[in-house]
Design a protein around this motif. Structure first.
Motif, mmCIF file in Angstrom:
data_model
loop_
_atom_site.group_PDB
_atom_site.id
_atom_site.type_symbol
_atom_site.label_atom_id
_atom_site.label_comp_id
_atom_site.label_asym_id
_atom_site.label_seq_id
_atom_site.Cartn_x
_atom_site.Cartn_y
_atom_site.Cartn_z
ATOM 1 N N MET A 125 0.846 -1.173 0.000
ATOM 2 C CA MET A 125 0.000 0.000 0.000
ATOM 3 C C MET A 125 0.894 1.240 0.000
ATOM 4 N N LYS A 126 0.425 2.269 -0.690
ATOM 5 C CA LYS A 126 1.166 3.520 -0.727
ATOM 6 C C LYS A 126 0.348 4.616 -0.042
ATOM 7 N N VAL A 127 1.058 5.506 0.636
ATOM 8 C CA VAL A 127 0.454 6.683 1.265
ATOM 9 C C VAL A 127 1.258 7.896 0.832
ATOM 10 N N ASN A 128 0.697 9.072 1.026
ATOM 11 C CA ASN A 128 1.427 10.293 0.715
ATOM 12 C C ASN A 128 2.119 10.803 1.965
ATOM 13 N N CYS A 129 3.351 11.221 1.821
ATOM 14 C CA CYS A 129 4.092 11.831 2.925
ATOM 15 C C CYS A 129 3.302 13.061 3.387
ATOM 16 N N PRO A 130 3.016 13.188 4.691
ATOM 17 C CA PRO A 130 2.253 14.331 5.188
ATOM 18 C C PRO A 130 2.947 15.674 4.968
ATOM 19 N N THR A 131 4.252 15.665 4.772
ATOM 20 C CA THR A 131 4.999 16.912 4.615
ATOM 21 C C THR A 131 5.126 17.327 3.159
ATOM 22 N N CYS A 132 5.554 16.412 2.294
ATOM 23 C CA CYS A 132 5.839 16.789 0.898
ATOM 24 C C CYS A 132 4.930 16.110 -0.128
ATOM 25 N N SER A 133 4.080 15.212 0.330
ATOM 26 C CA SER A 133 3.114 14.485 -0.515
ATOM 27 C C SER A 133 3.737 13.437 -1.436
ATOM 28 N N LYS A 134 5.018 13.156 -1.292
ATOM 29 C CA LYS A 134 5.676 12.103 -2.079
ATOM 30 C C LYS A 134 5.075 10.746 -1.699
ATOM 31 N N ASP A 135 4.970 9.835 -2.674
ATOM 32 C CA ASP A 135 4.474 8.489 -2.395
ATOM 33 C C ASP A 135 5.429 7.751 -1.465
ATOM 34 N N VAL A 136 4.853 7.088 -0.464
ATOM 35 C CA VAL A 136 5.640 6.301 0.494
ATOM 36 C C VAL A 136 5.031 4.907 0.549
ATOM 37 N N GLU A 137 5.850 3.909 0.371
ATOM 38 C CA GLU A 137 5.403 2.529 0.505
ATOM 39 C C GLU A 137 5.183 2.238 1.989
ATOM 40 N N TRP A 138 3.978 1.779 2.351
ATOM 41 C CA TRP A 138 3.661 1.506 3.757
ATOM 42 C C TRP A 138 4.000 0.046 4.050
ATOM 43 N N ASN A 139 5.222 -0.178 4.541
ATOM 44 C CA ASN A 139 5.637 -1.513 4.944
ATOM 45 C C ASN A 139 6.779 -1.378 5.953
ATOM 46 N N GLU A 140 7.199 -2.502 6.503
ATOM 47 C CA GLU A 140 8.214 -2.484 7.558
ATOM 48 C C GLU A 140 9.554 -1.932 7.104
ATOM 49 N N SER A 141 9.839 -1.989 5.833
ATOM 50 C CA SER A 141 11.127 -1.487 5.347
ATOM 51 C C SER A 141 11.125 0.040 5.176
#
Length: 66
Positions: free
Chosen positions: A1-17
């Protein structure tokens, strides 16, 4: 799953790594922390001082009318 960084809105992979999730980097995490510290962000509602005063006034009313 991907989320947007709350600060810059860049895509962030939501996982343990993803070490800084939900942020994309330590830099964005620290920017957000600084905004909370400068009171640029706030949780809606009454402040702790307002809550305390409200409770004290309620106690005074209860004591006075009982």
């Amino acid at each position: 799953m991907k989320v947007n960084c709350p600060t810059c809105s860049k895509d962030v992979e939501w996982n343990e790594s993803s070490e800084f999730r939900p942020f994309c980097s330590d830099r964005c995490r620290l920017i957000d922390l600084g905004q909370w510290a400068n009171e640029e962000h706030a949780i809606p509602g009454r402040s702790a001082e307002e809550e305390l005063l409200s409770e004290q006034l309620k106690d005074l009313k209860d004591d006075h009318f009982h």
